[in-house]
Scaffold this motif. Sequence first.
Motif, PDB file in Angstrom:
ATOM      1  N   ASP A   1      -9.906  57.522  26.791  1.00 20.58           N
ATOM      2  CA  ASP A   1      -9.529  57.121  28.664  1.00 20.58           C
ATOM      3  C   ASP A   1      -9.678  58.852  29.719  1.00 20.58           C
ATOM      4  O   ASP A   1      -9.927  58.323  30.100  1.00 20.58           O
ATOM      5  CB  ASP A   1      -8.145  57.396  27.808  1.00 20.58           C
ATOM      6  CG  ASP A   1      -6.790  57.028  28.985  1.00 20.58           C
ATOM      7  OD1 ASP A   1      -8.007  56.427  30.106  1.00 20.58           O
ATOM      8  OD2 ASP A   1      -5.994  57.641  29.282  1.00 20.58           O
TER       9      ASP A   1
ATOM     10  N   LYS B   1     -10.387  61.943  36.435  1.00 25.68           N
ATOM     11  CA  LYS B   1      -8.862  61.611  36.581  1.00 25.68           C
ATOM     12  C   LYS B   1      -8.904  63.764  36.360  1.00 25.68           C
ATOM     13  O   LYS B   1      -9.038  63.720  35.302  1.00 25.68           O
ATOM     14  CB  LYS B   1      -7.930  61.864  36.359  1.00 25.68           C
ATOM     15  CG  LYS B   1      -7.653  60.343  37.354  1.00 25.68           C
ATOM     16  CD  LYS B   1      -5.876  59.650  36.366  1.00 25.68           C
ATOM     17  CE  LYS B   1      -5.608  58.416  37.348  1.00 25.68           C
ATOM     18  NZ  LYS B   1      -4.577  58.242  37.278  1.00 25.68           N
TER      19      LYS B   1
ATOM     20  N   LYS C   1     -12.138  50.714  30.470  1.00 30.46           N
ATOM     21  CA  LYS C   1     -11.179  51.574  31.872  1.00 30.46           C
ATOM     22  C   LYS C   1     -12.566  51.652  32.215  1.00 30.46           C
ATOM     23  O   LYS C   1     -12.725  51.355  33.715  1.00 30.46           O
ATOM     24  CB  LYS C   1     -11.686  52.913  30.539  1.00 30.46           C
ATOM     25  CG  LYS C   1     -11.091  53.882  31.921  1.00 30.46           C
ATOM     26  CD  LYS C   1      -9.994  54.876  31.716  1.00 30.46           C
ATOM     27  CE  LYS C   1      -9.924  55.676  32.840  1.00 30.46           C
ATOM     28  NZ  LYS C   1      -8.703  56.770  31.879  1.00 30.46           N
TER      29      LYS C   1
ATOM     30  N   ARG D   1      -5.948  49.872  38.721  1.00 28.33           N
ATOM     31  CA  ARG D   1      -5.835  51.204  38.156  1.00 28.33           C
ATOM     32  C   ARG D   1      -4.487  51.064  37.532  1.00 28.33           C
ATOM     33  O   ARG D   1      -4.431  52.514  36.259  1.00 28.33           O
ATOM     34  CB  ARG D   1      -6.836  52.302  38.483  1.00 28.33           C
ATOM     35  CG  ARG D   1      -6.912  53.368  36.981  1.00 28.33           C
ATOM     36  CD  ARG D   1      -8.317  54.612  38.006  1.00 28.33           C
ATOM     37  NE  ARG D   1      -8.007  55.549  37.229  1.00 28.33           N
ATOM     38  CZ  ARG D   1      -9.026  55.741  37.632  1.00 28.33           C
ATOM     39  NH1 ARG D   1     -10.013  56.709  38.393  1.00 28.33           N
ATOM     40  NH2 ARG D   1      -8.807  57.617  36.588  1.00 28.33           N
TER      41      ARG D   1
ATOM     42  N   LEU E   1      -3.506  50.768  33.921  1.00 29.66           N
ATOM     43  CA  LEU E   1      -4.023  51.916  33.029  1.00 29.66           C
ATOM     44  C   LEU E   1      -3.035  52.845  32.764  1.00 29.66           C
ATOM     45  O   LEU E   1      -2.396  53.753  31.878  1.00 29.66           O
ATOM     46  CB  LEU E   1      -5.229  52.475  33.623  1.00 29.66           C
ATOM     47  CG  LEU E   1      -6.144  51.983  33.098  1.00 29.66           C
ATOM     48  CD1 LEU E   1      -7.087  52.571  33.850  1.00 29.66           C
ATOM     49  CD2 LEU E   1      -6.680  51.488  31.538  1.00 29.66           C
ATOM     50  N   ASN E   2      -1.229  52.505  33.385  1.00 33.04           N
ATOM     51  CA  ASN E   2       0.101  53.973  33.400  1.00 33.04           C
ATOM     52  C   ASN E   2       0.714  53.230  32.838  1.00 33.04           C
ATOM     53  O   ASN E   2       1.698  53.745  33.107  1.00 33.04           O
ATOM     54  CB  ASN E   2       0.017  54.256  34.639  1.00 33.04           C
ATOM     55  CG  ASN E   2      -0.974  55.341  35.267  1.00 33.04           C
ATOM     56  OD1 ASN E   2      -1.084  56.205  34.240  1.00 33.04           O
ATOM     57  ND2 ASN E   2      -1.004  55.564  36.182  1.00 33.04           N
TER      58      ASN E   2
END
Length: 353
Positions: free
Chosen positions: A137, A143, A219, A233, A236-237
Amino acid sequence: MPEIIARTATADYPIFIQQGALDHLGERIAACVQGRRAVIVTDDQVGPLYLERASRSLRAAGFSCSEAVVPAGEASKTPEQLASLYARFQETGLSRADPVIALGGGVVGDLAGFAAATWLRGVPLAQVPTTLLAQVDSSIGGKTGIDLPQGKNLIGAFYQPRLVVMDPAVLHTLPRRFMADGMAEVIKYGLIGDEPLLAQVEQQACDLEWVVSRCVRSKIAVVARDEKDNGERMLLNFGHTVGHAIEKATGFNAFSHGEAVAVGMVIAARVGEQLGETEPGTCDRIRRVLEAYQLPVRADIPLTAILLAIKSDKKRLGSRIHYVLLRRPGEAFLKPMAPEELADVLGEVWPRG
Ligand code: GLY
């Protein structure tokens, strides 16, 4: 294993997943950058294991190499540690052509990545993730950031690496808790969009290299479509709204990131079932797979502390919280919610006693 190319609006870069890749780090990086000075950033747990090997490989490829070692753990993602990295870059004479190498887990990747993004307005970054969580990840997708007392990752940048080098062999020496930490994110990928991966993980017999490469491919596909986290995106949280709140409410040291996300996923499934949005039985399935990997499924923290922490969460757009829910395992969606609406439903599902 062939290299995978990540494509985004701002950069394309190779991701190498290869047994023994640490010994070829120097040549891989040399092929992607022009400078020949490098700073390897690592922490005091990973450093003793892999720093010497990494710097030997860099020196063999013609780099003059210096090192910065920070204490392991989330507590290093601070403005003070960031400043200490800038000081190291200055001493090393790091120019815009010279790489910063993030050798470690998610904390090192975020901190070193943000330092690389901002030093001289951006120097090349190589991500060399050594934990399962970082391989599946955090090292992918650009990020970077640090924490403030007010919240996690409140300062940061989207900054794509020049390359990512993963050595699956390093996972075999990871302590059990670190493996479980990464498995929480693997389970997340299954839940949000890859039910066959989830089913495989439930069997508890999958090959780690296969798992890493499957998650990496998921991803990069998401990041290619939404690099700056404005839509897809955010899926993904899943589990991260409550997960980050648990980490914050417990001072970032009682729960690892994956453990907090595990609890967050259970809560999100309960919320979804309570609202009639999630297929009944999903929450039980999630609990079973998390427990199989010795991940927690509840946190005995007062809801008031969780709600306070959610207030400072950056996963808000305007006044709405973009809460990630499941239709069923393998299918996620965003539900924009007013904070009061989320507080009400959390009040109904939060475990008591
Ligand atoms: N870890 C979530 C993301 O990279 O968007």
